[in-house]
Design an enzyme around this catalytic site. Structure first.
Site, PDB file in Angstrom:
ATOM      1  N   LYS A  15       1.017  -1.154  -0.135  1.00  0.00           N
ATOM      2  CA  LYS A  15      -0.046   0.077   0.242  1.00  0.00           C
ATOM      3  C   LYS A  15       0.508   1.422   0.166  1.00  0.00           C
ATOM      4  CE  LYS A  15      -1.663  -0.774   4.001  1.00  0.00           C
ATOM      5  NZ  LYS A  15      -0.888  -2.158   4.064  1.00  0.00           N
ATOM      6  N   ARG A  24      -9.286   1.254   8.232  1.00  0.00           N
ATOM      7  CA  ARG A  24      -9.059  -0.320   8.817  1.00  0.00           C
ATOM      8  C   ARG A  24      -9.797  -0.477   9.534  1.00  0.00           C
ATOM      9  NH1 ARG A  24      -3.017   0.883   9.329  1.00  0.00           N
ATOM     10  NH2 ARG A  24      -1.896  -1.568   8.120  1.00  0.00           N
ATOM     11  N   ARG A  67      11.487  -5.537   5.026  1.00  0.00           N
ATOM     12  CA  ARG A  67      11.173  -3.927   4.841  1.00  0.00           C
ATOM     13  C   ARG A  67      12.361  -3.258   5.665  1.00  0.00           C
ATOM     14  NH1 ARG A  67       5.035  -1.713   5.545  1.00  0.00           N
ATOM     15  NH2 ARG A  67       5.505  -3.109   7.353  1.00  0.00           N
ATOM     16  N   ARG A 102      12.052  -2.188  11.058  1.00  0.00           N
ATOM     17  CA  ARG A 102      10.018  -1.279  11.793  1.00  0.00           C
ATOM     18  C   ARG A 102       9.909  -2.191  13.431  1.00  0.00           C
ATOM     19  NH1 ARG A 102       5.229   0.414   8.709  1.00  0.00           N
ATOM     20  NH2 ARG A 102       4.604  -0.613  10.338  1.00  0.00           N
ATOM     21  N   ARG A 141      -0.396  -9.161  13.422  1.00  0.00           N
ATOM     22  CA  ARG A 141      -1.047  -8.203  12.446  1.00  0.00           C
ATOM     23  C   ARG A 141      -1.889  -8.497  11.594  1.00  0.00           C
ATOM     24  NH1 ARG A 141       4.317  -4.733  10.639  1.00  0.00           N
ATOM     25  NH2 ARG A 141       2.504  -3.517   9.518  1.00  0.00           N
TER      26      ARG A 141
HETATM   27  P1  ADP Z   1       2.241  -1.163   3.080  1.00  0.00           P
HETATM   28  O1  ADP Z   1       2.503  -0.487   3.507  1.00  0.00           O
HETATM   29  O2  ADP Z   1       0.814  -2.538   2.242  1.00  0.00           O
HETATM   30  O3  ADP Z   1       2.501  -2.276   4.488  1.00  0.00           O
HETATM   31  P2  ADP Z   1       4.904  -1.789   1.260  1.00  0.00           P
HETATM   32  O4  ADP Z   1       4.633  -0.735   0.800  1.00  0.00           O
HETATM   33  O5  ADP Z   1       5.517  -0.692   2.787  1.00  0.00           O
HETATM   34  O6  ADP Z   1       4.093  -2.323   2.399  1.00  0.00           O
HETATM   35  O7  ADP Z   1       5.363  -2.647   1.214  1.00  0.00           O
HETATM   36  C1  ADP Z   1       6.105  -4.055   1.990  1.00  0.00           C
HETATM   37  C2  ADP Z   1       7.082  -4.335   2.405  1.00  0.00           C
HETATM   38  O8  ADP Z   1       7.273  -5.242   0.638  1.00  0.00           O
HETATM   39  C3  ADP Z   1       8.470  -3.018   1.786  1.00  0.00           C
HETATM   40  O9  ADP Z   1       9.747  -3.912   2.099  1.00  0.00           O
HETATM   41  C4  ADP Z   1       8.387  -3.016  -0.466  1.00  0.00           C
HETATM   42  O10 ADP Z   1       9.537  -2.905  -0.386  1.00  0.00           O
HETATM   43  C5  ADP Z   1       8.228  -4.138  -0.396  1.00  0.00           C
HETATM   44  N1  ADP Z   1       7.777  -4.519  -1.689  1.00  0.00           N
HETATM   45  C6  ADP Z   1       6.492  -3.148  -1.835  1.00  0.00           C
HETATM   46  N2  ADP Z   1       5.986  -3.616  -3.374  1.00  0.00           N
HETATM   47  C7  ADP Z   1       5.801  -5.393  -3.846  1.00  0.00           C
HETATM   48  C8  ADP Z   1       6.548  -5.846  -4.642  1.00  0.00           C
HETATM   49  N3  ADP Z   1       5.395  -5.090  -6.009  1.00  0.00           N
HETATM   50  N4  ADP Z   1       6.745  -6.900  -5.321  1.00  0.00           N
HETATM   51  C9  ADP Z   1       7.759  -7.455  -4.308  1.00  0.00           C
HETATM   52  N5  ADP Z   1       8.405  -6.300  -2.877  1.00  0.00           N
HETATM   53  C10 ADP Z   1       7.529  -5.330  -2.559  1.00  0.00           C
HETATM   54  P1  ADP Z   2       1.351  -1.444   7.217  1.00  0.00           P
HETATM   55  O1  ADP Z   2       1.870  -0.446   6.289  1.00  0.00           O
HETATM   56  O2  ADP Z   2       2.311  -1.985   7.572  1.00  0.00           O
HETATM   57  O3  ADP Z   2       0.424  -2.132   7.241  1.00  0.00           O
HETATM   58  P2  ADP Z   2       1.012   1.028   8.750  1.00  0.00           P
HETATM   59  O4  ADP Z   2       2.066   1.962   8.573  1.00  0.00           O
HETATM   60  O5  ADP Z   2      -0.161   1.746   8.339  1.00  0.00           O
HETATM   61  O6  ADP Z   2       1.124  -0.441   8.171  1.00  0.00           O
HETATM   62  O7  ADP Z   2       0.369   1.019  10.446  1.00  0.00           O
HETATM   63  C1  ADP Z   2       1.532   0.866  11.585  1.00  0.00           C
HETATM   64  C2  ADP Z   2       0.831   0.341  12.796  1.00  0.00           C
HETATM   65  O8  ADP Z   2      -0.213   1.480  12.902  1.00  0.00           O
HETATM   66  C3  ADP Z   2      -0.603  -0.363  12.769  1.00  0.00           C
HETATM   67  O9  ADP Z   2      -0.151  -1.896  13.174  1.00  0.00           O
HETATM   68  C4  ADP Z   2      -1.631   0.135  13.486  1.00  0.00           C
HETATM   69  O10 ADP Z   2      -1.605  -0.186  15.186  1.00  0.00           O
HETATM   70  C5  ADP Z   2      -1.101   1.770  13.695  1.00  0.00           C
HETATM   71  N1  ADP Z   2      -2.448   2.156  12.185  1.00  0.00           N
HETATM   72  C6  ADP Z   2      -2.015   2.880  11.691  1.00  0.00           C
HETATM   73  N2  ADP Z   2      -3.432   3.284  10.786  1.00  0.00           N
HETATM   74  C7  ADP Z   2      -3.985   3.367  11.841  1.00  0.00           C
HETATM   75  C8  ADP Z   2      -5.644   3.135  11.842  1.00  0.00           C
HETATM   76  N3  ADP Z   2      -6.344   3.988  10.567  1.00  0.00           N
HETATM   77  N4  ADP Z   2      -6.371   2.446  12.699  1.00  0.00           N
HETATM   78  C9  ADP Z   2      -5.909   1.756  13.476  1.00  0.00           C
HETATM   79  N5  ADP Z   2      -4.430   1.778  14.237  1.00  0.00           N
HETATM   80  C10 ADP Z   2      -3.630   2.195  13.089  1.00  0.00           C
END
Ligand code: ADP
Ligand code: ADP
Ligand code: ZN
Length: 214
Positions: free
Chosen positions: A13, A88, A127, A160, A171
Site C-alpha cells: 500500500k 482499517r 522491509r 520497524r 497484525r
Molecule cells: P504496506 O504499506 O502495505 O504495509 P509496503 O509498501 O511498505 O506495504 O511494502 C512492504 C514491503 O514489501 C516493503 O519492504 C516493500 O519495499 C516491499 N514491496 C512492496 N511492493 C512490492 C512488490 N510488488 N514486490 C516485492 N516487494 C514489494
Molecule cells: P502497514 O503499512 O505495514 O500495514 P502501517 O504503517 O499502516 O502498517 O500501520 C502501523 C500500525 O499503526 C498498525 O499496525 C496500527 O497499530 C497503527 N495504525 C495505523 N493506521 C491505523 C488505523 N487507521 N487505525 C488503527 N490503527 C492504525
C-alpha cells in the site's frame, strides 16, 4: 481524485500510494506515518499509539478518526488524496463516508492490493524504512543503492519494531478480523477495484494507473 488503499500489512500500500501521489499530484496520507512521527516527537498521541502498535494491535478508532477527518480539510487535500492505512475498521470507514457526505463528496476508488499471507511474512522481514524521510525498501526486492542507507536522503534504514515475525503474525490476524470486511463495504459502495499484489512493483503500479486513468 480520492483514493483509499486496502490490503494486508505488507501488501504494498505504502509503496504504491507514494507512486500514485507523485504521478497524480495528490498528498499521500498514511496514518502509520503520522503515528510514527508522533512517537518520534514524543507527543501524547504518539505515547498512546505506541503501546498498541508494538503489540500489532490497532490504535482505537477514537484516536484515529478525528485526526484523519481534520487532515482532509487541509488545503493540499482539496483536489483529492490517497489514504494509506485508513480506514482499517468498519466504524472508521463509516466515519469517512459521513465526513465526505457532509461535504457532498464521494470516494472515487478503493484499491485492494491482493496478496496471500504466505508472501507477507517474508516481505515484512525484508522491509527497511528510512528513519528520516520514511521511504521504504526491501533488502531483496527493492534494495537501496548503498546497503543500509536511504537513496533519497542518505539517512539510516531500519527494521520497524512491529515488523518482527511474531508481531507480523498478530497484525495479519487483526487484519483478517477487522480490516478485511472493508473489501465488502467498498464493494457495496461500488468503488472497489482489485489488483494483484504479487507481481513486480512497476506492474502493480501499471494496473493501478489503468484503473485511475479509465
Ligand atoms: P504496506 O504499506 O502495505 O504495509 P509496503 O509498501 O511498505 O506495504 O511494502 C512492504 C514491503 O514489501 C516493503 O519492504 C516493500 O519495499 C516491499 N514491496 C512492496 N511492493 C512490492 C512488490 N510488488 N514486490 C516485492 N516487494 C514489494
Ligand atoms: P502497514 O503499512 O505495514 O500495514 P502501517 O504503517 O499502516 O502498517 O500501520 C502501523 C500500525 O499503526 C498498525 O499496525 C496500527 O497499530 C497503527 N495504525 C495505523 N493506521 C491505523 C488505523 N487507521 N487505525 C488503527 N490503527 C492504525
Ligand atoms: Zn530517507
Amino acid at each position: 481524485m480520492k483514493i483509499v488503499m486496502l490490503g494486508a500489512p505488507g501488501a504494498g500500500k505504502g509503496t504504491q500510494a507514494k507512486m500514485i501521489a507523485s504521478k497524480y499530484h495528490i498528498p499521500h496520507i498514511s496514518t502509520g506515518d503520522i503515528f510514527r512521527a508522533n512517537i518520534k516527537e514524543g507527543t501524547e498521541l504518539g505515547n498512546k499509539a505506541k503501546g498498541y502498535m508494538d503489540q500489532g494491535l490497532l490504535v482505537p478508532d477514537e484516536l484515529v478518526v478525528d485526526l484523519v477527518v481534520d487532515r482532509l480539510t487541509w488545503d493540499d487535500a482539496k483536489e483529492g488524496y490517497v489514504l494509506d492505512g485508513f480506514p482499517r475498521t468498519i466504524p472508521q470507514a463509516e466515519a469517512l463516508t459521513k465526513a465526505l457526505a457532509e461535504k457532498n463528496e464521494v470516494l472515487d476508488h478503493a484499491i485492494n492490493i491482493e496478496i496471500p499471507d504466505q508472501n507477507i511474512i517474508e516481505r515484512m522481514g525484508g522491509r527497511r524504512a528510512c528513519v528520516a524521510c520514511g521511504a521504504t525498501y526491501h533488502i531483496v526486492n527493492i534494495p537501496p543503492q548503498i546497503e543500509g542507507k536511504c537513496d533519497k536522503c542518505g539517512a539510516e534504514l531500519i527494521l520497524r519494531d512491529d515488523d518482527k515475525p511474531e508481531t507480523v503474525r498478530k497484525r495479519l490476524e487483526v487484519y483478517h478480523d477487522q480490516t478485511q470486511p472493508l473489501i465488502d463495504y467498498y464493494g457495496n459502495e461500488g468503488v472497489l477495484k482489485e489488483v494483484d499484489g504479487t507481481v513486480d512493483m512497476a506492474d502493480v503500479f501499471a494496473a493501478i494507473c489503468n484503473i485511475l486513468d479509465a
